[in-house]
Design a protein around this motif. Structure first.
Motif, mmCIF file in Angstrom:
data_model
loop_
_atom_site.group_PDB
_atom_site.id
_atom_site.type_symbol
_atom_site.label_atom_id
_atom_site.label_comp_id
_atom_site.label_asym_id
_atom_site.label_seq_id
_atom_site.Cartn_x
_atom_site.Cartn_y
_atom_site.Cartn_z
ATOM 1 N N ASN A 153 -9.163 -13.035 -3.692
ATOM 2 C CA ASN A 153 -8.402 -11.695 -3.635
ATOM 3 C C ASN A 153 -9.338 -11.149 -1.964
ATOM 4 O O ASN A 153 -8.045 -10.705 -1.418
ATOM 5 C CB ASN A 153 -8.520 -10.479 -5.178
ATOM 6 N N VAL A 154 -9.560 -10.272 -2.586
ATOM 7 C CA VAL A 154 -10.767 -9.775 -1.308
ATOM 8 C C VAL A 154 -10.687 -10.287 -0.249
ATOM 9 O O VAL A 154 -10.737 -9.750 0.899
ATOM 10 C CB VAL A 154 -11.909 -9.194 -1.806
ATOM 11 N N GLN A 193 -11.013 -3.081 3.050
ATOM 12 C CA GLN A 193 -9.651 -1.647 1.932
ATOM 13 C C GLN A 193 -9.670 -2.023 0.327
ATOM 14 O O GLN A 193 -10.424 -0.230 -0.601
ATOM 15 C CB GLN A 193 -7.823 -2.450 2.144
ATOM 16 N N HIS A 194 -10.629 -2.640 -0.266
ATOM 17 C CA HIS A 194 -11.001 -2.532 -1.097
ATOM 18 C C HIS A 194 -12.362 -2.057 -2.309
ATOM 19 O O HIS A 194 -12.372 -1.866 -2.619
ATOM 20 C CB HIS A 194 -11.044 -4.053 -2.207
ATOM 21 N N LYS A 210 -8.060 -7.261 3.824
ATOM 22 C CA LYS A 210 -8.407 -6.689 2.008
ATOM 23 C C LYS A 210 -10.106 -6.394 1.420
ATOM 24 O O LYS A 210 -10.282 -5.403 0.803
ATOM 25 C CB LYS A 210 -7.801 -7.649 1.507
ATOM 26 N N GLY A 238 -0.646 -2.863 2.201
ATOM 27 C CA GLY A 238 -1.617 -2.727 2.583
ATOM 28 C C GLY A 238 -2.319 -2.974 0.764
ATOM 29 O O GLY A 238 -0.834 -2.602 0.350
ATOM 30 N N SER A 239 -2.769 -2.266 0.340
ATOM 31 C CA SER A 239 -3.524 -2.822 -1.081
ATOM 32 C C SER A 239 -2.481 -1.478 -2.072
ATOM 33 O O SER A 239 -3.187 -0.391 -1.389
ATOM 34 C CB SER A 239 -5.491 -2.554 -1.172
ATOM 35 N N LYS A 240 -2.282 -2.011 -2.952
ATOM 36 C CA LYS A 240 -1.761 -0.828 -3.808
ATOM 37 C C LYS A 240 -2.184 0.222 -4.514
ATOM 38 O O LYS A 240 -2.263 1.078 -4.553
ATOM 39 C CB LYS A 240 -0.727 -1.346 -4.435
ATOM 40 N N THR A 241 -3.952 -0.211 -5.120
ATOM 41 C CA THR A 241 -4.755 0.098 -5.478
ATOM 42 C C THR A 241 -5.002 1.833 -4.093
ATOM 43 O O THR A 241 -4.936 2.363 -4.604
ATOM 44 C CB THR A 241 -5.973 -0.803 -5.831
ATOM 45 N N GLY A 261 -3.639 -10.541 2.878
ATOM 46 C CA GLY A 261 -2.811 -9.907 1.729
ATOM 47 C C GLY A 261 -1.492 -8.834 2.505
ATOM 48 O O GLY A 261 -0.838 -9.372 3.378
ATOM 49 N N GLY A 311 -9.520 -12.744 4.769
ATOM 50 C CA GLY A 311 -9.688 -11.685 4.415
ATOM 51 C C GLY A 311 -11.116 -10.908 4.955
ATOM 52 O O GLY A 311 -11.062 -9.612 5.069
ATOM 53 N N CYS A 315 -1.777 -8.088 8.533
ATOM 54 C CA CYS A 315 -2.082 -7.359 7.536
ATOM 55 C C CYS A 315 -3.712 -6.586 8.074
ATOM 56 O O CYS A 315 -4.801 -7.421 8.607
ATOM 57 C CB CYS A 315 -2.120 -8.068 6.036
#
Lengths: 409, 409
Positions: free
Chosen positions: B61-62, B277-278, B274, B70-73, B66, A245, B271
């Protein structure tokens, strides 16, 4: 508005592996698909602490733009880590990249014009093939043997390509626990590959994502460590050794070659995230990368052992099935009988709630239909056993169906 | 081993702006150089807290790979934020990129073959020019007026390029507080630009890094918000609205165009991080991007006011010097008398401990030698005053020396 597309994307397909990643989101499927690192290897407690500290105290630095070349602290930490591995480098020889995939993109930008030749394994890393495709590389495949690329065949392919008047640029190799085959190149072949590159004046793109994840056998020197001309450009990602990540890797390159890569990186993303760079740097300085690697190697070893044991337990004997037994890394490579199409078989596998990567996508010559890549990294040993049991059922049924169709059963 | 270089880097130069960044490390130089956001605008306390929490609790996850898209959130959070701005989008219309510089790289990959034409401002963003150069774009410059690109001239240039048999692909614009000029395109011109693009079947690459940093005048709709054909591809970076160190942006594109961009991004970096992104997504969900923007706009306004006041105070009158007064963003653009070469002058400026970006690098037609870009973002109002005082001395001395040399003084 498709008529606006460039030649390079008009022909490109979405990655089979990336699309497969989406399948793994279904919780009832056991996926040996994507080459994702095991989350239990991520040093998350330490990283959480470091992240909070550097964002709070060093925000004017770590949340700002940085040098295209990358953080000096991180580069120095990597130099110090590489030295005992026989790789002499200063920070000027290291470029931080937004993971190794970007390194492949930059290598193409810096060294490839459309139609230039790169030699690569049969099979080889799909992501590299896709990067090469985007830059219209003429990819020439060379069979892998159990100890790495067939170098006699490489020399033949080089001679043919020269005769055809092509511009030869580089040889792309993953010497340790190759993706997708799990095969490691012997010391003898590493030396001979470097000699061939020297004689033919080729660059070597040495991709080394798994070399530090060796859990059996003797460590092997990188080709880069044997190179005294700056002909080998080595990529070292943190995706498997720390976590994916961060999107972080370093590339080793010397002098003018480094300069060209920096000039390619500037317009590509200006710089890699300083936050992720400092996270990695502080982790390495405080806890040591070697210490961390020693902790995570047994995790992969246990999973690999579970997969080999399950393959021996469930796969039919005397059916022309074989697999590699890697000494490190994330992948087992399986060959089914010729004539089985593992891309077709994937549909059955998914119905049986198990997934893998069909091998064909890793062959630049259109071959490999009967091969599959199995990644053991993301699955627990117990689940590996169950997944291979399911896969063996699918394989048996496929072989039987084929025999019935051929009238041999 | 220079003979291995690709055509594209053999001609490329290191970025003047990136090299300038290195100068800003000298603490006694007041730099109006790099377009870096003000660190006091970074919400570091909140981000430190979020980073620690998501790394500790969501590490599987992070810290993992990913989706390429990109992150859906994050994409959903951006959709919700864009809606009141008149931009209707679902997550399928948004691609997360490793900052806007990567978006430019992907636009070239998806839509440009060597020799294709992109129209851009005179001046325009240097980083875009560099991305275009790497893909051998035929860049055709169009003069900027006080309300944006001269669209009569654009139509002439389009006609000329068509007559010359060129393949026209896109118009690249930064409608709000343009880099480097600070100029904002009028609503009338936005509408007409879209009409021209429609008539000539061109894409519009709308780069919008500063549009949300408006601290005076009335907000202007994005060109994207007026587009009902999916012809406008808008880039929104977080580098100035949140912080640069995340290397994070979103690109808005529709249907097949989005598909082509995703296929270009897969081989480019698989990607975007993440983790970053988060971090952004959680910040936006918890604190709101609009709230944050409201807090940071006055910071830039104060600095801009300080720079305009200092220019009025120190720059010689009746000497043919003018500058823009931007209603947002990071940059003031200054024109010195024709004949002054601001690249030559930079050496003197650095001796006087002040730095700026010479304008010539932002002109694709070789012009702009007498212009400079001044960034007020990184410097305190007091230091801006002192820096402009120093710069005014250098400017006066340069003009006088020129008059002496010309015998007019």
């Amino acid at each position: 508005m498709k008529h606006h597309f460039s030649r390079r994307v008009a022909g490109a397909k979405r990655s089979a592996i990336r699309e497969l990643l989406k399948l793994t989101e279904q919780p009832d499927i056991i996926s040996f698909g994507g080459g994702l690192p095991a989350p239990e290897t991520f040093p998350h407690e330490e990283m959480a602490e470091i992240a909070a500290e550097i964002i709070r105290e060093k925000y004017a630095n770590v949340l700002q733009y940085g040098l295209t070349e990358g953080s000096k602290t991180l580069r120095q930490a990597i130099c110090d880590w590489l030295k005992p591995q026989g790789v002499e480098a200063t920070i000027h020889d290291l470029l931080v990249t937004t993971a190794s995939q970007q390194a492949l993109d930059l290598l193409c930008k810096a060294f490839i014009d459309p139609g230039d030749v790169i030699f690569c394994g049969l099979p080889t890393y799909l992501g590299a093939v896709q990067a090469f495709n985007l830059f219209e590389v003429d990819k020439i495949g060379v069979q892998l043997e159990n100890d790495g690329m067939d170098l006699d065949e490489l020399e033949e392919r080089i001679a043919e390509a020269k005769d055809a008047g092509k511009t030869l640029k580089a040889i792309y190799v993953i010497p340790d626990f190759q993706n997708p085959s799990g095969i490691t190149m012997s010391l003898e072949k590493r030396k001979r590959l470097l000699e061939i590159a020297r004689r033919e004046d080729l660059l070597i793109f040495e991709d080394n994502p798994y070399g530090h994840l060796r859990f059996a056998g003797e460590p092997m020197p990188s080709i880069c460590s044997m190179d005294d001309e700056g002909r080998v450009l080595m990529m070292l990602t943190f995706s498997k050794t720390l976590c994916a990540g961060l999107r972080l890797a370093v590339m080793l390159a010397r002098g003018d070659l480094m300069d060209a890569l920096v000039r390619a990186k500037q317009p590509t993303d200006l710089c890699t995230s300083k936050l992720t760079q400092h996270l990695a740097a502080q982790y390495i300085l405080r806890y040591g990368l070697e210490n961390h690697l020693e902790e995570i190697r047994p995790i992969y070893k246990e999973k690999r052992n579970a997969m080999i044991a399950a393959l021996e337990r469930y796969m039919p004997e005397d059916a022309g099935i074989s697999w590699t037994e890697p000494e490190g890394g994330l992948f087992v490579w399986m060959r089914l009988p010729e004539g089985i199409d593992t891309t077709d078989m994937l549909q059955d596998a998914i119905e049986h709630k198990v997934a893998y990567v069909p091998g064909a996508s890793a062959y630049v010559d259109g071959g490999g239909q009967h091969t599959i890549r199995l990644s053991y990294s993301l699955v627990s040993p117990e689940t590996i056993d169950e997944g291979i049991r399911r896969l063996a059922e699918v394989v048996k049924a496929t072989i039987e169906a084929k025999q019935v169709a051929a009238g041999t059963r």
